[in-house]
Each structure stands twice: as structure tokens, then as C-alpha cells.
Design a protein around this motif. Structure first.
Motif, PDB file in Angstrom:
ATOM      1  N   ARG A   1       0.880  -1.186   0.000  1.00 54.67           N
ATOM      2  CA  ARG A   1       0.000   0.000   0.000  1.00 54.67           C
ATOM      3  C   ARG A   1       0.909   1.226   0.000  1.00 54.67           C
TER       4      ARG A   1
ATOM      5  N   SER B   1      -9.285   1.611   0.409  1.00 58.59           N
ATOM      6  CA  SER B   1      -9.328   0.434   1.293  1.00 58.59           C
ATOM      7  C   SER B   1     -10.412  -0.588   0.930  1.00 58.59           C
TER       8      SER B   1
ATOM      9  N   CYS C   1      -6.382  -4.632   0.701  1.00 60.63           N
ATOM     10  CA  CYS C   1      -6.720  -5.497   1.858  1.00 60.63           C
ATOM     11  C   CYS C   1      -5.884  -6.771   1.878  1.00 60.63           C
TER      12      CYS C   1
ATOM     13  N   THR D   1      -4.429   4.579   9.152  1.00 61.22           N
ATOM     14  CA  THR D   1      -4.758   3.701   8.019  1.00 61.22           C
ATOM     15  C   THR D   1      -3.695   2.613   7.857  1.00 61.22           C
TER      16      THR D   1
ATOM     17  N   THR E   1      -4.850  -2.972   9.728  1.00 60.71           N
ATOM     18  CA  THR E   1      -4.710  -4.257   9.043  1.00 60.71           C
ATOM     19  C   THR E   1      -4.356  -5.300  10.095  1.00 60.71           C
TER      20      THR E   1
END
Ligand code: SIN
Length: 504
Positions: free
Chosen positions: A314, A399, A405, A427, A431
Motif C-alpha cells: 500500500r 481500502s 486489503c 490507516t 490491518t
């Protein structure tokens, strides 16, 4: 089991001959109890070149019998191996390191052929693997315990370090040499014996490494390799999970498999080192050196074509520098040369197999359907072969997308714009995974603030290349536990025994 001095089983349907300086490093049998042997039922497992899908070799496809034979051998060899003075074990490991370096070219070719990475990376992986063997050769002599000041008179108290026993190592395909070295070298250094199942896609590198270990003087039974197909892997590993003589499992691979191993080893309360999936954030703050950040991302992301558990998955770029960063990144990614390991100019090889490419394609399609834009790449490269995917940059990632994800494990860079430090750190931490994180910034207060808050086992600060033999490698949260490399990497194979001597 039949002993052989050389390989067989090389079917060579691959158009491109694999020429090694030492042909006997291409092995078609497995090493159990000091013998090169077949599976008892004679089953074979084909090994394919991911660049062409051509079968170029085969190894035994083993099951429960061979798994049990390996534990029998490792268990029998343990008392003598743990009694070998640490300095002697260190000398054997040093010889193994020297042999690995001496055969860097052959091992690099084997890695590239069965795993697909460009030859320069294959050679680099050999050096990386050797660095762990050398490190643990040195650490073997430093497994110190403690002399504890006694709280009462007339007693002496000691904490001794001793090897945990038989270790089962289950290794992945993405670094077929380095992951073997990073698990087996500390186990042998500590005085443990080993049973190992290499990944079904890449068994050849591990067999060659074991041959060199044998030549270095690792005694029969101390190190055993059992090769098995995807279909029979569980049969092998289940034997090891159920056997109380196996005292530790070390595994690199997916989080679901890691959880399965943790559950299944509970009955015999084995120790576990689990190096599992990641979902690494790579954050570029607006005070960063943008060129350095692009350089760092290229290194971190495209090593092994993105098939690395610490690969940034990411990419978050602060609003003010977003467009400049994307423009520079797109130019670099668009210039990457994709091709087979046999092409000396190739920087990105094929993915390991069709399943891997299917997943990458699904992630890109899903991102586009949910509003991301492809800036570079975005497609398979059928002209090169079935397992190639173009290095890809996506902007507008968010997301809801699978590529954010889940771990894509391929050459895809999904970029998300962000506004504030607090938002991006929240952010990044949102996870279940916690293996690696990277960020680029220059404000020293921000650097420490962000480094302290990121929930990962590894943090790259203005640096894209994290791993080193002297560093503790491992995750937090559902990325696992245990550390590989560094002094901690040896400790994972040692247990502490307290001795109390009275009447003094
Ligand atoms: C891995 O992908 O499992 C290991 C990567 C590394 O050693 O950097």
C-alpha cells in the motif's frame, strides 16, 4: 533406500539447457539419514521453469513414510550433534558458507531456473543466504548463559542455553536459498538437528545446499530434506506436527497456514517461529526527499518481482507531493525490463506460477472496477509467456480494493493520496498484519513519532532495503512471531535450563 553418488531424474523437457559448472549440484533425490533416496512408493514431482512452464527436472514426491524416516534420523543424530563443541559446529558452518560462496554461480542459476528471478538477483540471493550461514557460524560460539548471584548463602545458580532438539523447517519458494539458510544455519549452530520440507516449486536449490552442507562436514542425520508436492505436503508436515520428538516448527509462508501449524502443534506444545503474510505500507510525507523515496520504493517493491513478504503493498503519498511522486515513479516503472532469467537485461522475471498471475490480474481488475486508474502496465504479457505480468502503477487506490486489503505478491504499486500524518498512520495500522512498514520524511520529530506508532516488526526509515543477517527479521500481529537473523535468531533455537547447586 538406495544410495546414489549423483543425480538422476532430470527429464529436461526445457528447451534451454541448464548448464552447471558442477553438474552434480542438480539433484533428483532427497537426503534422509545420510542417504540420497527416492520416495518409497517411487512417486516423482516435476520441477518447472516458471519462464516457460517447461519441466526440466524432477525430485521425489514423498509422504508420511519419508517424513517419519527423517525424524527418526534427526532424533538419532541429536545427542551426538549437540555434544559437538560449539567451535567445531562453527567450523563446519564456516566451511558450508565457503562452499556456498564458491558455488554462487551454480546456485544462482538453479534459483533463477526454478524460481524465475533474474540471474543477477539469483546470484545476489546466494550471497544473502551465505551471509546468514556465516553470521550463525560466528554466533554458535556465543550461546552464553548466565551465572546468577544467589539470594541465599551456600548455593550457586546458573542459566544454561541448550538446543531445543529436532527442528522442522518448512520453507517458501520466493527465496529458496536464503530462507533455508536463515532457518537451518541457526538450528545447526545451536546444536539442533533438522528435518526440512522445501517449497514444492523450488526443491532443487535446497538439495544443492544440503549437498554442500554434507561436503562441509554436517554429519549424517543432522540435516534431512524431504521433498513433496503440494498435494502431499500436508501428509509430511502432519507427521512432524504429531511427533513429540519434533520440538520446534519454523515456517515462512501464509498466515492461514501459520495459524494451522500453531493449532496443530498445540498438543505437543512445540515452539514456533512463524514468518507470515504482510501488507506493508510505504508512506511518503511531504517533507521527504522525493527522489530517494522513488529509489527506495523501486528497491523494496520490485525485488523478486514483488514476490517478497516485506514488499510494499500500500503506497500512501501526501497530497502536496503526490503528483510529482507518481510522475517520477511511473517513468521508472515504465522503464523496467521484463523477461526470463536467461535475458541478462531482465529486471523483472515471471511470477512463480499461473495461480500467482491470476491473483495479480484479479487485484488489478478489482481496483479498476472500484475506481482506480492504471498509469503504467495493468496487463499480462502473453508474448513473453503465461506467467508474466507488467509492472503496474495504479492511482486512486482505496481500502475497499483487494490490492489494499490482501497481499498482492506481484509487481503492482497501488498509490493512495493522504492529507495528515494522523490519518495515514491510523490507516497504515488498520490491518491484521504487521510485518514491515516504510516511510520517507525529514523532520526528525516526525520520524521518531511515526516509527514509534507503526505496528510492525520492521520499519524502514528513508530506506527500502531492510533485511540483513545482523538484523532481527519478523512480524507482529498476524504476521507471526519469532525472529530470524541477529542474536535473536539463534535464541529461537535455544532453551534455558536453570541449574541450582546447593550444600556449598
Ligand atoms: C521473505 O519474503 O520471506 C523474506 C524477504 C527478505 O528476507 O527480505
Amino acid at each position: 533406500m538406495t544410495s546414489i553418488s549423483h543425480i538422476d531424474g532430470v527429464t529436461n523437457g526445457d528447451a534451454q539447457a541448464l548448464t552447471l559448472q558442477r553438474g552434480d549440484l542438480l539433484l533428483g533425490r532427497q537426503w534422509i539419514g545420510g542417504e540420497w533416496c527416492e520416495a518409497r512408493d517411487g512417486q516423482r514431482l516435476d520441477v518447472q521453469n516458471p519462464a516457460t512452464d517447461a519441466v526440466f527436472a524432477s525430485v521425489p514426491d514423498s509422504g508420511a513414510d519419508e517424513a517419519r524416516a527423517a525424524v527418526d534420523a534427526a532424533h538419532a543424530a541429536f545427542p551426538a550433534w549437540r555434544a559437538v563443541p560449539a567451535k567445531q559446529r562453527a567450523q563446519i558452518l564456516k566451511r558450508w558458507n565457503d562452499l556456498v560462496i564458491a558455488h554462487q554461480e551454480d546456485l544462482g542459476c538453479l534459483i533463477s531456473r526454478e524460481q524465475g528471478k533474474p540471474l543477477a538477483e539469483g546470484r545476489g540471493e546466494v550471497a544473502y543466504a551465505a551471509s546468514y550461514i556465516e553470521w550463525f557460524a560466528e554466533e554458535a560460539t556465543r550461546a552464553n548463559g548466565d551465572v546468577i548471584p544467589s539470594p541465599v548463602a551456600g548455593r550457586r545458580m546458573f542459566a544454561l542455553k541448550e538446543p531445543v532438539g529436532v527442528v522442522a523447517a518448512v520453507t517458501p519458494w520466493n527465496f529458496p536459498a536464503a530462507m533455508i539458510a536463515r532457518k537451518i544455519a541457526p538450528a545447526l549452530a545451536a546444536g539442533c538437528t533438522v528435518v526440512c520440507k522445501p517449497a514444492e516449486d523450488t526443491p532443487l536449490t535446497s538439495l544443492a545446499l544440503v549437498k554442500l552442507a554434507e561436503e562441509a562436514g554436517v554429519p549424517a542425520g543432522v540435516l534431512n530434506i524431504v521433498t513433496a508436492s503440494r498435494a502431499r505436503a500436508a501428509e509430511v508436515v502432519d507427521v512432524w506436527l504429531d511427533d513429540p520428538r519434533v520440538r520446534k516448527i519454523t515456517f515462512t509462508g501464509s498466515t492461514p497456514v501459520g495459524k494451522h501449524l500453531a493449532r496443530r502443534s498445540a498438543d505437543t506444545l512445540k515452539r514456533l517461529s512463524l514468518e507470515l503474510g504482510g501488507n506493508a505500507p510505504f508512506i511518503v510525507f511531504d517533507d521527504a526527499d522525493i527522489d530517494a523515496a522513488v529509489d527506495g520504493l523501486m528497491v523494496a517493491k520490485f525485488r523478486n518481482g514483488g514476490q517478497t513478504c516485506v514488499s510494499p503493498n500500500r503506497i500512501f503519498v501526501q497530497s502536496r507531493v503526490h503528483d510529482t511522486f507518481v510522475e517520477k515513479l511511473a517513468a521508472r516503472v515504465g522503464a523496467l525490463k521484463v523477461g526470463p532469467a536467461s535475458d541478462p537485461a531482465a529486471q523483472i522475471g515471471p511470477m512463480i506460477n499461473a495461480r500467482a498471475v491470476d491473483k495479480i490480474e484479479r487485484h488489478v481488475r478489482d481496483a479498476v472496477e472500484r475506481g482506480a486508474r492504471v498509469i503504467v502496465g495493468g496487463t499480462r504479457l502473453p508474448a513473453l509467456g503465461a506467467n508474466y505480468f507488467a509492472p503496474t502503477v495504479l492511482v486512486g487506490a482505496d481500502s475497499r480494493m483487494a490490492c489494499i486489503c490482501e497481499e498482492t505478491f506481484g509487481p503492482v504499486v497501488p498509490v493512495t493520496r493522504f492529507e495528515t500524518e494522523a490519518d495515514v498512520v491510523a490507516t497504515a495500522n488498520d490491518t491484521p498484519f504487521g510485518l514491515a512498514a516504510y516511510f520517507y520524511a525529514s523532520d526528525v520529530r516526525r520520524i521518531w513519532r511515526v516509527a514509534d506508532t507503526l505496528q510492525t516488526g520492521l520499519v524502514g526509515i528513508n530506506e527500502g532495503a531492510l533485511a540483513a543477517e545482523a538484523a532481527p527479521f519478523g512480524g507482529v500481529k498476524e504476521s507471526g512471531y519469532g525472529r530470524e537473523g541477529s542474536v535473536h535468531g539463534l535464541d529461537d533455537y535455544l532453551q534455558t535450563k536453570y541449574l541450582c547447586q546447593g550444600q556449598l
